[in-house]
Design an enzyme around this catalytic site. Sequence first.
Site, PDB file in Angstrom:
ATOM      1  N   HIS A  48       0.841  -1.153  -0.013  1.00 29.91           N
ATOM      2  CA  HIS A  48      -0.104  -0.097  -0.135  1.00 29.91           C
ATOM      3  C   HIS A  48       0.953   1.171   0.012  1.00 29.91           C
ATOM      4  O   HIS A  48       1.682   1.398   0.951  1.00 29.91           O
ATOM      5  CB  HIS A  48      -0.722  -0.035   1.232  1.00 29.91           C
ATOM      6  CG  HIS A  48      -1.871  -1.089   1.134  1.00 29.91           C
ATOM      7  ND1 HIS A  48      -3.077  -1.081   0.599  1.00 29.91           N
ATOM      8  CD2 HIS A  48      -1.654  -2.366   1.672  1.00 29.91           C
ATOM      9  CE1 HIS A  48      -3.613  -2.598   0.768  1.00 29.91           C
ATOM     10  NE2 HIS A  48      -2.624  -3.301   1.638  1.00 29.91           N
ATOM     11  N   LEU A  49       0.883   2.078  -1.212  1.00 27.04           N
ATOM     12  CA  LEU A  49       1.720   3.046  -1.226  1.00 27.04           C
ATOM     13  C   LEU A  49       1.209   4.519  -0.970  1.00 27.04           C
ATOM     14  O   LEU A  49       1.626   5.507  -0.658  1.00 27.04           O
ATOM     15  CB  LEU A  49       2.341   3.304  -2.530  1.00 27.04           C
ATOM     16  CG  LEU A  49       3.440   2.047  -2.968  1.00 27.04           C
ATOM     17  CD1 LEU A  49       3.925   2.334  -4.389  1.00 27.04           C
ATOM     18  CD2 LEU A  49       4.453   1.907  -1.884  1.00 27.04           C
ATOM     19  N   ARG A  50      -0.014   4.344  -0.428  1.00 29.47           N
ATOM     20  CA  ARG A  50      -0.971   5.631   0.026  1.00 29.47           C
ATOM     21  C   ARG A  50      -1.169   6.933  -0.751  1.00 29.47           C
ATOM     22  O   ARG A  50      -1.720   7.744  -0.384  1.00 29.47           O
ATOM     23  CB  ARG A  50      -0.358   6.033   1.568  1.00 29.47           C
ATOM     24  CG  ARG A  50      -0.358   5.003   2.293  1.00 29.47           C
ATOM     25  CD  ARG A  50      -1.659   4.164   2.758  1.00 29.47           C
ATOM     26  NE  ARG A  50      -1.618   3.261   3.746  1.00 29.47           N
ATOM     27  CZ  ARG A  50      -2.319   2.098   4.114  1.00 29.47           C
ATOM     28  NH1 ARG A  50      -3.230   1.862   2.982  1.00 29.47           N
ATOM     29  NH2 ARG A  50      -1.926   1.306   4.959  1.00 29.47           N
ATOM     30  N   ASP A  68      -8.620  -5.161  -2.705  1.00 31.67           N
ATOM     31  CA  ASP A  68      -7.991  -5.459  -1.308  1.00 31.67           C
ATOM     32  C   ASP A  68      -8.573  -4.428  -0.219  1.00 31.67           C
ATOM     33  O   ASP A  68      -8.309  -3.374  -0.626  1.00 31.67           O
ATOM     34  CB  ASP A  68      -6.553  -5.235  -1.516  1.00 31.67           C
ATOM     35  CG  ASP A  68      -5.625  -5.675  -0.288  1.00 31.67           C
ATOM     36  OD1 ASP A  68      -5.946  -6.910   0.035  1.00 31.67           O
ATOM     37  OD2 ASP A  68      -5.045  -4.971   0.531  1.00 31.67           O
ATOM     38  N   HIS A  89      -9.249 -10.349  -1.846  1.00 30.16           N
ATOM     39  CA  HIS A  89      -8.968 -10.118  -0.307  1.00 30.16           C
ATOM     40  C   HIS A  89      -9.854 -11.215   0.442  1.00 30.16           C
ATOM     41  O   HIS A  89     -11.297 -10.659   0.361  1.00 30.16           O
ATOM     42  CB  HIS A  89      -9.411  -8.682  -0.042  1.00 30.16           C
ATOM     43  CG  HIS A  89      -9.529  -8.350   1.458  1.00 30.16           C
ATOM     44  ND1 HIS A  89      -8.571  -7.678   2.054  1.00 30.16           N
ATOM     45  CD2 HIS A  89     -10.466  -8.637   2.269  1.00 30.16           C
ATOM     46  CE1 HIS A  89      -8.765  -7.592   3.156  1.00 30.16           C
ATOM     47  NE2 HIS A  89     -10.166  -8.101   3.614  1.00 30.16           N
ATOM     48  N   HIS A 145      -2.828 -12.515   1.176  1.00 39.43           N
ATOM     49  CA  HIS A 145      -2.597 -12.564   2.802  1.00 39.43           C
ATOM     50  C   HIS A 145      -3.238 -13.936   3.298  1.00 39.43           C
ATOM     51  O   HIS A 145      -4.006 -13.576   4.455  1.00 39.43           O
ATOM     52  CB  HIS A 145      -2.739 -11.179   3.362  1.00 39.43           C
ATOM     53  CG  HIS A 145      -4.059 -10.527   3.084  1.00 39.43           C
ATOM     54  ND1 HIS A 145      -5.469 -10.971   3.034  1.00 39.43           N
ATOM     55  CD2 HIS A 145      -4.043  -9.163   2.620  1.00 39.43           C
ATOM     56  CE1 HIS A 145      -6.134 -10.045   2.704  1.00 39.43           C
ATOM     57  NE2 HIS A 145      -5.568  -8.878   2.581  1.00 39.43           N
ATOM     58  N   ASN A 154      -5.064  -6.847   9.306  1.00 40.31           N
ATOM     59  CA  ASN A 154      -6.097  -7.624   9.043  1.00 40.31           C
ATOM     60  C   ASN A 154      -5.580  -8.298   7.662  1.00 40.31           C
ATOM     61  O   ASN A 154      -5.370  -7.662   6.820  1.00 40.31           O
ATOM     62  CB  ASN A 154      -7.383  -6.669   8.591  1.00 40.31           C
ATOM     63  CG  ASN A 154      -8.670  -7.456   8.183  1.00 40.31           C
ATOM     64  OD1 ASN A 154      -8.631  -8.442   8.747  1.00 40.31           O
ATOM     65  ND2 ASN A 154      -9.267  -6.966   7.046  1.00 40.31           N
ATOM     66  N   ASP A 193       2.152  -7.037   2.287  1.00 36.85           N
ATOM     67  CA  ASP A 193       1.099  -6.061   2.664  1.00 36.85           C
ATOM     68  C   ASP A 193       1.453  -5.087   3.295  1.00 36.85           C
ATOM     69  O   ASP A 193       0.925  -4.613   4.323  1.00 36.85           O
ATOM     70  CB  ASP A 193       0.192  -7.012   3.545  1.00 36.85           C
ATOM     71  CG  ASP A 193      -1.210  -6.481   3.598  1.00 36.85           C
ATOM     72  OD1 ASP A 193      -1.339  -5.803   2.907  1.00 36.85           O
ATOM     73  OD2 ASP A 193      -2.116  -7.028   4.134  1.00 36.85           O
ATOM     74  N   HIS A 207       1.114   3.304   8.574  1.00 36.28           N
ATOM     75  CA  HIS A 207      -0.032   4.320   9.109  1.00 36.28           C
ATOM     76  C   HIS A 207       0.904   5.260   9.990  1.00 36.28           C
ATOM     77  O   HIS A 207       2.033   4.865  10.493  1.00 36.28           O
ATOM     78  CB  HIS A 207      -0.866   3.401  10.079  1.00 36.28           C
ATOM     79  CG  HIS A 207      -1.698   2.488   9.311  1.00 36.28           C
ATOM     80  ND1 HIS A 207      -2.753   2.916   8.586  1.00 36.28           N
ATOM     81  CD2 HIS A 207      -1.837   1.251   9.138  1.00 36.28           C
ATOM     82  CE1 HIS A 207      -3.579   2.149   7.842  1.00 36.28           C
ATOM     83  NE2 HIS A 207      -3.098   1.072   8.451  1.00 36.28           N
TER      84      HIS A 207
END
Length: 382
Positions: free
Chosen positions: A20-22, A110, A137, A190, A236, A263, A267
């Site tokens: 996740h590169l946001r 995802d 997912h 995952h 998760n 994954d 944050h």
Amino acid sequence: RVIDCRGLIVCPGLIDMHVHLREPGEEWKETIETGTKAAVAGGFTAVACMPNTKPPNDNAEVTRFILKKAEEAGLARVYPVACITRGQKGESLTEFGELKEAGAVALSDDGYPVSDAGLMRLALEYAKNFDLPIISHSEELALSKGGHVNEGLASAKLGLKGIPAEGEAIAIFREAMLAKLTGTPIHIAHVSTKEGVEIIRRAKAEGIPVTAETAPHYFSLTEEATFGYQTNAKVNPPLRSEADREAIIKALADGTLDVIATDHAPHSPLEKLCEFEKAACGLIGLETALPLALRLVREKVISLSRLVELMSCNPAKILGVPGGSLKPGEVADVTVFDPEKRWVVDEKALHSKSKNTPFLGWEMQGQTVITIVSGKIVFSRL
Ligand code: DOR
């Protein structure tokens, strides 16, 4: 330039097919530049980035924006994964053809399971025409909603609602049946449970086109890491039991699981230094994945060449992207690492913008020395 690689391992560039590169939308957690900096520092020459950005990557404009940012950063290759459904709402499909043309390499919702089996069936049938793999997912929301940790030891100890392993298995079973029904391959993201692994093993034995990944935290940690309300271990799917951890390791060794993907889920402190129930799910993984996988090699659970299969060849094959093998005459993506080097995970030394890892303070063995993308050195500790 000649690089002395005596004592080091030289292998095809590692590919992380789940990060996740946001960017766009949550640049305070990570940007494409900081995320790919963490990637190359961790030995990854390519990453596939998940579409739960803000806005989500459900249209060609967002896909092109991601590719432009990745090119500007000039570090790892970035392969955008686009949404299966508009807004990841699970109601209507996105325009697969346009997304492919813009540069998406796969489709996934995802973070949000596609709960409607009929819509997922349609997605698989439609995706076949565009040769876009679907990444699922696999979560049964009816069982997991409102859960914070593994249902079992952790939910009892922390007094929080749990997420049962059986929910993951139910979701994976559905995906296996849909892959059988449509004859379209599906990739399970995952995987965290023994039950999930068993369904995948049975599906593969029947010849159903299923592939699957797990993450380093599922083979390195158990739910005990959440005890004491450790929010950096909130993720998760959740960290599971010791029996689950052992089943995941066995599945990596026997071919049931095809890929190790991180994954990587950055944050900010605000989203983690808070009450456990309010904390965001996810942990960063790009800079600790290789040494954690090397532990399995040292413990003789997998060979070094199996590690390269799990972290380079298989992700390349599943995504249909270059890499995975070095062909004579081609300009290569290469990872050079020192399998012996010991180092301690220190947040000041991490390249990711976020520091939310349960491995802070751990001693690791094995570290990237040089990362080469398309013949260019993009990271070096020499
Ligand atoms: O823990 C998680 N974090 N699981 C997901 O599926 C999404 C991810 C995120 O985007 O933070």
